[in-house]
Design a protein around this motif. Structure first.
Motif, PDB file in Angstrom:
ATOM      1  N   ARG A   1     -12.285   8.202   5.562  1.00 15.71           N
ATOM      2  CA  ARG A   1     -11.081   9.043   5.444  1.00 15.71           C
ATOM      3  C   ARG A   1     -11.343  10.291   4.611  1.00 15.71           C
ATOM      4  O   ARG A   1     -10.739  11.335   4.847  1.00 15.71           O
ATOM      5  N   SER A   2     -12.240  10.194   3.629  1.00 16.15           N
ATOM      6  CA  SER A   2     -12.496  11.369   2.787  1.00 16.15           C
ATOM      7  C   SER A   2     -13.103  12.502   3.630  1.00 16.15           C
ATOM      8  O   SER A   2     -12.848  13.676   3.381  1.00 16.15           O
ATOM      9  N   ASP A   3     -13.890  12.138   4.641  1.00 13.81           N
ATOM     10  CA  ASP A   3     -14.474  13.169   5.516  1.00 13.81           C
ATOM     11  C   ASP A   3     -13.390  13.814   6.381  1.00 13.81           C
ATOM     12  O   ASP A   3     -13.425  15.015   6.651  1.00 13.81           O
ATOM     13  N   ILE A   4     -12.438  12.990   6.803  1.00  9.94           N
ATOM     14  CA  ILE A   4     -11.344  13.513   7.631  1.00  9.94           C
ATOM     15  C   ILE A   4     -10.485  14.447   6.774  1.00  9.94           C
ATOM     16  O   ILE A   4     -10.102  15.547   7.199  1.00  9.94           O
TER      17      ILE A   4
ATOM     18  N   ILE B   1     -28.970  -4.532  17.406  1.00 13.79           N
ATOM     19  CA  ILE B   1     -27.993  -5.544  17.843  1.00 13.79           C
ATOM     20  C   ILE B   1     -28.169  -6.819  17.026  1.00 13.79           C
ATOM     21  O   ILE B   1     -27.189  -7.441  16.598  1.00 13.79           O
ATOM     22  N   LYS B   2     -29.421  -7.188  16.758  1.00 10.09           N
ATOM     23  CA  LYS B   2     -29.651  -8.415  15.984  1.00 10.09           C
ATOM     24  C   LYS B   2     -29.244  -8.233  14.516  1.00 10.09           C
ATOM     25  O   LYS B   2     -28.657  -9.122  13.907  1.00 10.09           O
ATOM     26  N   ALA B   3     -29.574  -7.075  13.962  1.00 10.36           N
ATOM     27  CA  ALA B   3     -29.331  -6.874  12.525  1.00 10.36           C
ATOM     28  C   ALA B   3     -27.841  -6.789  12.210  1.00 10.36           C
ATOM     29  O   ALA B   3     -27.411  -7.238  11.147  1.00 10.36           O
ATOM     30  N   TYR B   4     -27.061  -6.194  13.111  1.00  2.42           N
ATOM     31  CA  TYR B   4     -25.632  -6.025  12.802  1.00  2.42           C
ATOM     32  C   TYR B   4     -24.759  -7.029  13.547  1.00  2.42           C
ATOM     33  O   TYR B   4     -23.675  -7.357  13.079  1.00  2.42           O
ATOM     34  N   GLY B   5     -25.222  -7.474  14.698  1.00  2.00           N
ATOM     35  CA  GLY B   5     -24.423  -8.394  15.500  1.00  2.00           C
ATOM     36  C   GLY B   5     -23.338  -7.647  16.267  1.00  2.00           C
ATOM     37  O   GLY B   5     -22.847  -6.602  15.827  1.00  2.00           O
ATOM     38  N   ALA B   6     -22.974  -8.201  17.411  1.00  2.00           N
ATOM     39  CA  ALA B   6     -22.010  -7.528  18.295  1.00  2.00           C
ATOM     40  C   ALA B   6     -20.665  -7.340  17.600  1.00  2.00           C
ATOM     41  O   ALA B   6     -19.997  -6.313  17.765  1.00  2.00           O
ATOM     42  N   ARG B   7     -20.268  -8.335  16.779  1.00  2.00           N
ATOM     43  CA  ARG B   7     -18.943  -8.259  16.163  1.00  2.00           C
ATOM     44  C   ARG B   7     -18.848  -7.080  15.189  1.00  2.00           C
ATOM     45  O   ARG B   7     -17.881  -6.335  15.176  1.00  2.00           O
ATOM     46  N   ARG B   8     -19.896  -6.918  14.370  1.00  2.00           N
ATOM     47  CA  ARG B   8     -19.856  -5.835  13.372  1.00  2.00           C
ATOM     48  C   ARG B   8     -19.941  -4.469  14.063  1.00  2.00           C
ATOM     49  O   ARG B   8     -19.279  -3.511  13.648  1.00  2.00           O
ATOM     50  N   LEU B   9     -20.749  -4.386  15.113  1.00  2.00           N
ATOM     51  CA  LEU B   9     -20.826  -3.117  15.850  1.00  2.00           C
ATOM     52  C   LEU B   9     -19.462  -2.794  16.467  1.00  2.00           C
ATOM     53  O   LEU B   9     -19.015  -1.644  16.458  1.00  2.00           O
ATOM     54  N   GLY B  10     -18.799  -3.827  16.975  1.00  2.00           N
ATOM     55  CA  GLY B  10     -17.470  -3.630  17.565  1.00  2.00           C
ATOM     56  C   GLY B  10     -16.467  -3.163  16.509  1.00  2.00           C
ATOM     57  O   GLY B  10     -15.640  -2.275  16.765  1.00  2.00           O
ATOM     58  N   ALA B  11     -16.556  -3.752  15.307  1.00  2.00           N
ATOM     59  CA  ALA B  11     -15.626  -3.371  14.232  1.00  2.00           C
ATOM     60  C   ALA B  11     -15.867  -1.915  13.832  1.00  2.00           C
ATOM     61  O   ALA B  11     -14.922  -1.151  13.572  1.00  2.00           O
ATOM     62  N   MET B  12     -17.128  -1.508  13.807  1.00  2.00           N
ATOM     63  CA  MET B  12     -17.469  -0.119  13.467  1.00  2.00           C
ATOM     64  C   MET B  12     -16.877   0.832  14.520  1.00  2.00           C
ATOM     65  O   MET B  12     -16.310   1.880  14.193  1.00  2.00           O
ATOM     66  N   ILE B  13     -16.981   0.453  15.787  1.00  2.00           N
ATOM     67  CA  ILE B  13     -16.427   1.288  16.867  1.00  2.00           C
ATOM     68  C   ILE B  13     -14.904   1.394  16.728  1.00  2.00           C
ATOM     69  O   ILE B  13     -14.326   2.480  16.818  1.00  2.00           O
ATOM     70  N   SER B  14     -14.262   0.265  16.443  1.00  2.00           N
ATOM     71  CA  SER B  14     -12.798   0.286  16.244  1.00  2.00           C
ATOM     72  C   SER B  14     -12.446   1.195  15.083  1.00  2.00           C
ATOM     73  O   SER B  14     -11.453   1.938  15.133  1.00  2.00           O
ATOM     74  N   ASN B  15     -13.254   1.133  14.026  1.00  2.00           N
ATOM     75  CA  ASN B  15     -12.961   1.937  12.838  1.00  2.00           C
ATOM     76  C   ASN B  15     -12.994   3.435  13.160  1.00  2.00           C
ATOM     77  O   ASN B  15     -12.157   4.194  12.664  1.00  2.00           O
ATOM     78  N   THR B  16     -13.935   3.855  14.010  1.00  2.00           N
ATOM     79  CA  THR B  16     -13.982   5.285  14.344  1.00  2.00           C
ATOM     80  C   THR B  16     -12.708   5.695  15.098  1.00  2.00           C
ATOM     81  O   THR B  16     -12.215   6.810  14.934  1.00  2.00           O
ATOM     82  N   CYS B  17     -12.175   4.768  15.903  1.00  2.00           N
ATOM     83  CA  CYS B  17     -10.922   5.075  16.623  1.00  2.00           C
ATOM     84  C   CYS B  17      -9.748   5.125  15.647  1.00  2.00           C
ATOM     85  O   CYS B  17      -8.839   5.955  15.793  1.00  2.00           O
ATOM     86  N   GLU B  18      -9.775   4.238  14.650  1.00  2.00           N
ATOM     87  CA  GLU B  18      -8.699   4.277  13.644  1.00  2.00           C
ATOM     88  C   GLU B  18      -8.759   5.578  12.846  1.00  2.00           C
ATOM     89  O   GLU B  18      -7.729   6.162  12.517  1.00  2.00           O
ATOM     90  N   LEU B  19      -9.967   6.040  12.561  1.00  2.00           N
ATOM     91  CA  LEU B  19     -10.110   7.315  11.848  1.00  2.00           C
ATOM     92  C   LEU B  19      -9.579   8.470  12.694  1.00  2.00           C
ATOM     93  O   LEU B  19      -8.987   9.419  12.172  1.00  2.00           O
ATOM     94  N   ALA B  20      -9.799   8.374  14.007  1.00  2.00           N
ATOM     95  CA  ALA B  20      -9.267   9.416  14.900  1.00  2.00           C
ATOM     96  C   ALA B  20      -7.736   9.413  14.840  1.00  2.00           C
ATOM     97  O   ALA B  20      -7.104  10.471  14.823  1.00  2.00           O
ATOM     98  N   GLN B  21      -7.138   8.229  14.766  1.00  2.00           N
ATOM     99  CA  GLN B  21      -5.674   8.153  14.650  1.00  2.00           C
ATOM    100  C   GLN B  21      -5.214   8.704  13.296  1.00  2.00           C
ATOM    101  O   GLN B  21      -4.180   9.351  13.197  1.00  2.00           O
TER     102      GLN B  21
END
Ligand SMILES: Cc1ncc(COP(=O)(O)O)c(C=O)c1O
Length: 499
Positions: free
Chosen positions: A472-475, A379-399
Motif C-alpha cells: 500500500r505504501s507504493d500505491i 513452484i516448490k519453494a512457495y507452493g501453489a497456495r502462496r503464489l495464489g495468495a500473492m496474485i490475489s494481493n496484487t488484485c486487492e492493491l489494484a482495488q
C-alpha cells in the motif's frame, strides 16, 4: 547393459589446462563468484532504497560502444562495470514501485535456480536427461491447474508472443491437415479466418502474419463496456464470414487484456468455438495464472475447455525472465505440427537418444535452455497456495488504488478494474498531454514507474500491479506523486494558455 571398460580420462597437462576457459585459480574465482552472488542478494534485499528507474547518462551509454575486446579482463573488473553501469540502469521491475507494462518482479529463489541451470548448461531440446523430466513435471502441474487431460502437451518458450504463434500454427495444422506442412497454404483453397477482440494483444495479429495467414484474416471483434469481447459480435462476424465462403478456424480469447486486465467471457467463447468447430485459444499471458488464486479462478471459467492456453510464468508467476508456456489439449496434434525426422536426431529406446518424444518435437526451437528449473524451484519453494495468495494481493492493491483515485477529486478512473490493472488520469485541460508528462515524470523521479495506454481514445496512466513486493505504501506514493506532478503540469499549461 555391458560392464563399462576401465578407461579413465587422460591426465591433462598444466599447459593444456590453461587453454580451457575454466579459472586457473579456483579459490580466487570462488571468492569473486560469492561476491557477485552477494551483490545480487543485496540488490534484491535493499531494492526499496533505490529509484525504480533512472535516466541513463550518456557516459554510461558510451561505455557500451567499445570495439571487440581482444585481450582478457579480470572477472572482478567486469563485475565492477556491471555494478556501476548495468545494475543501476535496468528497467527496474524488481522494484515494488514498478507498475509499467506487465513485468514480474522475480524472486531470489528463481535467481539462484537460474544460476544452477546455467551451471548445468543443459540443452533441453531432447535426449534422455532428468532436466527434461523436470520440464515434464511442470507440464503435469500446468495440466492439473487448467484441468486438462493427461494427453495434453506443454512446452516452455520465450514468452506469450511465441506461445500465441505456436497456438496459431497448431490450429492451422488442425484446419488444413498434414499437407500444410509440405505445401504451405497452397495445400488448401480455404481462406482461414480468426477472431479476437479489440483488446487483444498485438502478438495475435503478428502470429497470423507469421503463420502466413495474414493479419487481415484476423477479425477484430468489438468490446463491451467491460472491455470484454462482445460474444454476440463474435457470432455475427463468424456468420458473415461463413456466408462469404470463408473458413472460420480460430477464436482467440484473452484472460487479462494488456490494456485494462479484462477477462473475455471464456465459457461463451468456448461454446461458440464448439458450435462452429473452430480452435479455441486463450491468451492468458499474465491472467491465466489467476487459476492459482481460489477467489479469482472462477472468473476464468471456460479456460478448461480451451484447445490451447498461452501464458508466462515470468509475469504473475514471478519466475525470472524468460519463462513463457504453451499448453495444448491435443498433444498428438501439437507434435504433428512440429516434429520432423532428421538423421542427427535419431531416437533410440536406450542410451542418451532415448526418451522420445522430445521437447524439440513440440516447437520450432531445437536448442532450448532450462527454463523449467527456475519455474520448478519457484513452484516448490512457495507452493501453489502462496503464489495464489500473492496474485490475489496484487488484485486487492489494484482495488485499493481504485478507491484512492475515486476519493481524490483531481483524479479519474478511466476503465473498470477487473484484475490488477488500473487506468486513470489527472483531470485537466489537455489531459492527454498532462497525463503523458506525469507518467514520464514519475518514471524519471524514480518514485514509481507506471506506463501509459489509450482507453476509449484517451491517454491513461496505467498501473499494472504485478510485482509481489508492491504494498500500500507504493500505491500511496504513486497517488501522491501523480497529484503533485499533475498540479505542476496543469498549472503550467494554464499559465501558458493565459500568456
Ligand atoms: C495479453 C497479452 N498477450 C501477449 C503478451 C505478450 O507476451 P510476451 O511479452 O511474453 O511475449 C502480453 C504481454 O504483456 C499480454 O499482456
Amino acid at each position: 547393459m555391458l560392464a563399462p571398460p576401465a578407461i579413465g580420462h587422460e591426465e591433462i597437462s598444466p599447459a593444456a589446462a590453461e587453454d580451457t576457459l575454466d579459472p586457473t585459480d579456483w579459490p580466487e574465482f570462488r571468492a569473486q563468484a560469492h561476491r557477485m552472488l552477494d551483490d545480487m542478494l543485496d540488490y534484491t534485499e535493499h531494492i526499496r532504497g533505490r529509484p525504480v528507474w533512472q535516466p541513463i547518462p550518456q557516459a554510461v551509454r558510451e561505455r557500451f560502444r567499445q570495439p571487440l575486446p581482444a585481450k582478457p579482463a579480470s572477472l572482478a573488473s567486469i563485475h565492477r562495470s556491471f555494478m556501476r553501469d548495468i545494475l543501476p540502469y535496468a528497467v527496474g521491475n524488481v522494484h515494488p514501485g514498478f507498475m509499467g507494462w506487465v513485468h514480474g518482479g522475480g524472486t531470489p529463489v528463481g535467481m539462484v535456480a537460474e544460476m544452477l541451470a546455467a551451471g548445468l548448461n543443459a540443452n533441453l531440446g531432447g535426449r534422455d536427461q532428468v532436466p527434461i523430466e523436470v520440464e515434464r513435471q511442470v507440464v503435469g502441474w500446468v495440466r492439473e491447474l487448467f484441468h486438462f487431460p493427461e494427453t495434453a502437451s506443454g512446452l516452455f518458450v520465450t514468452g506469450t508472443s511465441m506461445a500465441n504463434l505456436i497456438a496459431v500454427l497448431v490450429a492451422r495444422r488442425a484446419a488444413l491437415g498434414a499437407g500444410v506442412r509440405r505445401e504451405g497454404l497452397a495445400a488448401s483453397r480455404k481462406r482461414l479466418m480468426a477472431y479476437t477482440s479489440a483488446g487483444a494483444h498485438g502478438s495475435i495479429a503478428q502470429a497470423m502474419d507469421l503463420a502466413g495467414l495474414g493479419s487481415d484474416a484476423l477479425r477484430v471483434v468489438p468490446m463491451n463496456r467491460q472491455f470484454e469481447m462482445d460474444t454476440e459480435g463474435l457470432d455475427e462476424a463468424i456468420g458473415r464470414d461463413r456466408s462469404a465462403g470463408l473458413t472460420p478456424f480460430l477464436i482467440a480469447a484473452t484472460a487479462g487484456t494488456v490494456d485494462v486486465g479484462a477477462i473475455d467471457n471464456l465459457a461463451a467463447a468456448a461454446e461458440i468455438a464448439r458450435r462452429e468447430h473452430t480452435w479455441f485459444h486463450v491468451d492468458g499471458a499474465y491472467g491465466a495464472l489467476a487459476m492459482l488464486a481460489p477467489g479469482l479462478a472462477a472468473r476464468l471459467e471456460g479456460i478448461e475447455r480451451a484447445d490451447s492456453v498461452a501464458f508466462d510464468f515470468n509475469k504473475w508467476g514471478q519466475v525470472p525472465y524468460d519463462a513463457g508456456f504453451i499448453l495444448v489439449r491435443d498433444g498428438r496434434l501439437h507434435r504433428d505440427t512440429f516434429a520432423s525426422p532428421a538423421a542427427y536426431l535419431r531416437r533410440e529406446t536406450r542410451g542418451m537418444a532415448a526418451g522420445s518424444p522430445w521437447p524439440c518435437d513440440f516447437g520450432p526451437d531445437l536448442s532450448r535452455g532450462f527454463r523449467a528449473l527456475k519455474t520448478w524451484f519457484t513452484i516448490k519453494a512457495y507452493g501453489a497456495r502462496r503464489l495464489g495468495a500473492m496474485i490475489s494481493n496484487t488484485c486487492e492493491l489494484a482495488q485499493y488504488l481504485k478507491r484512492s483515485i475515486e476519493r481524490e477529486p483531481a483524479l479519474e478512473l478511466l476503465a473498470p478494474v477487473a484484475l490488477n490493472i488500473v487506468c486513470f488520469g489527472y483531470r485537466s485541460q489537455d489531459a492527454d498531454e498532462v497525463n503523458r508528462n506525469i507518467a514520464i515524470d514519475l518514471q524519471e523521479s524514480g518514485i514509481a514507474a507506471p506506463s501509459t495506454t489509450t482507453v476509449n481514445g484517451r491517454l491513461a496512466i496505467r498501473a499494472a500491479i504485478v510485482n509481489h513486493r508492491t504494498d500500500r505504501s507504493d500505491i500511496d506514493a504513486l497517488v501522491r506523486a501523480v497529484i503533485v506532478f499533475g498540479a505542476a503540469h496543469a498549472g503550467r499549461r494554464a499559465r501558458d494558455g493565459q500568456a
